[in-house]
Enzyme design. Structure first.
Site, mmCIF file in Angstrom:
data_model
loop_
_atom_site.group_PDB
_atom_site.id
_atom_site.type_symbol
_atom_site.label_atom_id
_atom_site.label_comp_id
_atom_site.label_asym_id
_atom_site.label_seq_id
_atom_site.Cartn_x
_atom_site.Cartn_y
_atom_site.Cartn_z
ATOM 1 N N ASP A 91 1.008 -1.214 0.006
ATOM 2 C CA ASP A 91 0.046 -0.059 -0.099
ATOM 3 C C ASP A 91 0.942 1.184 0.149
ATOM 4 O O ASP A 91 2.006 1.159 0.255
ATOM 5 C CB ASP A 91 -0.923 -0.093 1.283
ATOM 6 N N ASP A 94 -0.319 5.082 0.981
ATOM 7 C CA ASP A 94 -0.518 5.872 2.064
ATOM 8 C C ASP A 94 -0.630 5.217 3.580
ATOM 9 O O ASP A 94 -1.423 4.334 3.649
ATOM 10 C CB ASP A 94 -1.889 6.778 1.841
#
Length: 375
Positions: free
Chosen positions: A8, A10
């Protein structure tokens, strides 16, 4: 075949601001330890793919230009440190769209699912949200949820790198009898301060030497019938520790197997009784330990103690403890000690064993260290 670490963005590579949009350069902050951890994983053969949900990217509230600048700078910083991403996959939908390309959906993964060069058994996903873990489950790979105040999780980047790159050799052994309850936890590929609690302070001090000088994480907890005597606690601790070593080493593939000094380091001060082993001095005392993870338990001890006890530990149980380790681990151990001070002699025995273990468990490749095909 190549393992891939899907990550991922953020909250995983860079910290996530309160408004959940990194649309300005001043919002760009890297998650702690992410770069050294990814370098370790790169060196272990991993490739990296970013998979990120960016709610409404390209809309009036989140213009593409506001996203591209900080994102490109992030990629440039990673590249400057030697970290390249195989691909950056962004889903721009809103949660209400229920798009198959939005995590935890795997719509963006179709080309990867068709790629037969990927080592899926070693591949993994790292993210900060439960949807990242669900995404990993949908791919049938391992998921790591980073620890954050907002979403929980229990992993940090150094721990993830250790787990995936080191393929750590761990064991947890719980040995329960009517006389004792022993728990041994060890990780042969992680250095940590040893923890011991057996109810016998001198014995605890000796056990600490094994973890400290063996160079591995060791945690031993014991509850025994000390109201009778120390025998069961010391013996069963040795058996549990030996079993943990056996389980952590598995088939022993890639280990050095032997722990001893080379021919150039003879134990000269012992005169006619000189032996070759890991030689360790402690003031007037000198101890030698030579061991072999042969799978055939055998123990030879050459030494004498003048005192009946050292603190709360009977000296007669010192060789018995080492024999218990051998019986449970399948180790062949030859242990010799000479000296005047019994405290020094016992401690030197534990330290010599630890240093021999350190040499024997060291990884030296992937081959099985025997011509028999099994140890």
């Amino acid at each position: 075949m190549t393992p891939i670490l899907f990550v991922d963005r953020d909250g995983t590579l860079i910290t996530e601001p309160a408004d959940y949009q990194i649309d300005a350069y001043e919002k760009l902050r890297f998650v702690d330890h992410v770069i050294p951890a990814m370098l370790k994983l790169r060196d272990a053969g991993y490739q990296f793919v970013i998979v990120s949900n960016q709610d409404g990217l390209g809309s009036e509230s989140f213009p593409r230009a506001s996203f591209d600048g900080p994102n490109n700078l992030m990629l440039q910083i990673f590249a400057s440190q030697g970290i390249e991403f195989r691909e950056v996959l962004i889903d721009c939908s809103w949660p209400s769209d229920n798009a198959p390309t939005r995590k935890p959906g795997v719509g963006l993964m179709v080309p990867y699912l068709q790629d037969r060069t990927i080592d899926w058994a070693r591949s993994a996903m790292v993210g900060d949200r439960i949807t990242d873990i669900q995404f990993a489950q949908n791919l049938n790979i391992r998921g790591f949820q980073l620890r954050t105040d907002e979403f929980g999780g229990e992993w940090d980047w150094p721990g993830i790198a250790h787990e995936l790159a080191d393929a750590p050799r761990r064991a947890v052994v719980q040995r329960n009898t009517k006389e004792t309850r022993i728990r041994v936890e060890l990780d042969l590929d992680r250095v940590a301060e040893p923890k011991t609690a057996t109810g016998l302070p001198f014995f605890d001090h000796m056990l600490e030497q094994i973890g400290k000088h063996g160079g591995f994480a060791l945690d031993i907890r014991a509850e025994g019938d000390l109201h009778i005597d120390e025998h069961h606690t010391i013996e069963d601790t040795g058996l549990a520790l030996g079993q943990a070593l056996r389980e952590a080493l598995g088939d022993k593939r890639g280990i050095g197997r032997y722990g001893f000094d080379p021919e150039s380091s003879p134990w000269q001060v012992a005169g006619d009784t000189a032996q070759h082993g890991f030689t360790l001095p402690m003031d007037e005392t000198i101890a030698s330990a030579a061991l072999d993870f042969s799978g055939r338990p055998y123990f030879v001890f050459d030494g004498q103690f003048k005192r009946d006890r050292l603190g709360d530990m009977p000296t007669e149980l010192v060789p018995h403890f080492f024999r218990s380790i051998c019986d449970a681990s399948g180790v062949n151990l030859h242990l010799t000690v000479r000296g005047e001070n019994d405290h020094h002699k016992v401690e030197a025995c534990f330290k010599a064993l630890a240093r021999a273990l350190r040499q024997a468990i060291r990884r030296e490749g992937s081959a099985l260290p025997t011509t028999k095909g099994a140890l």
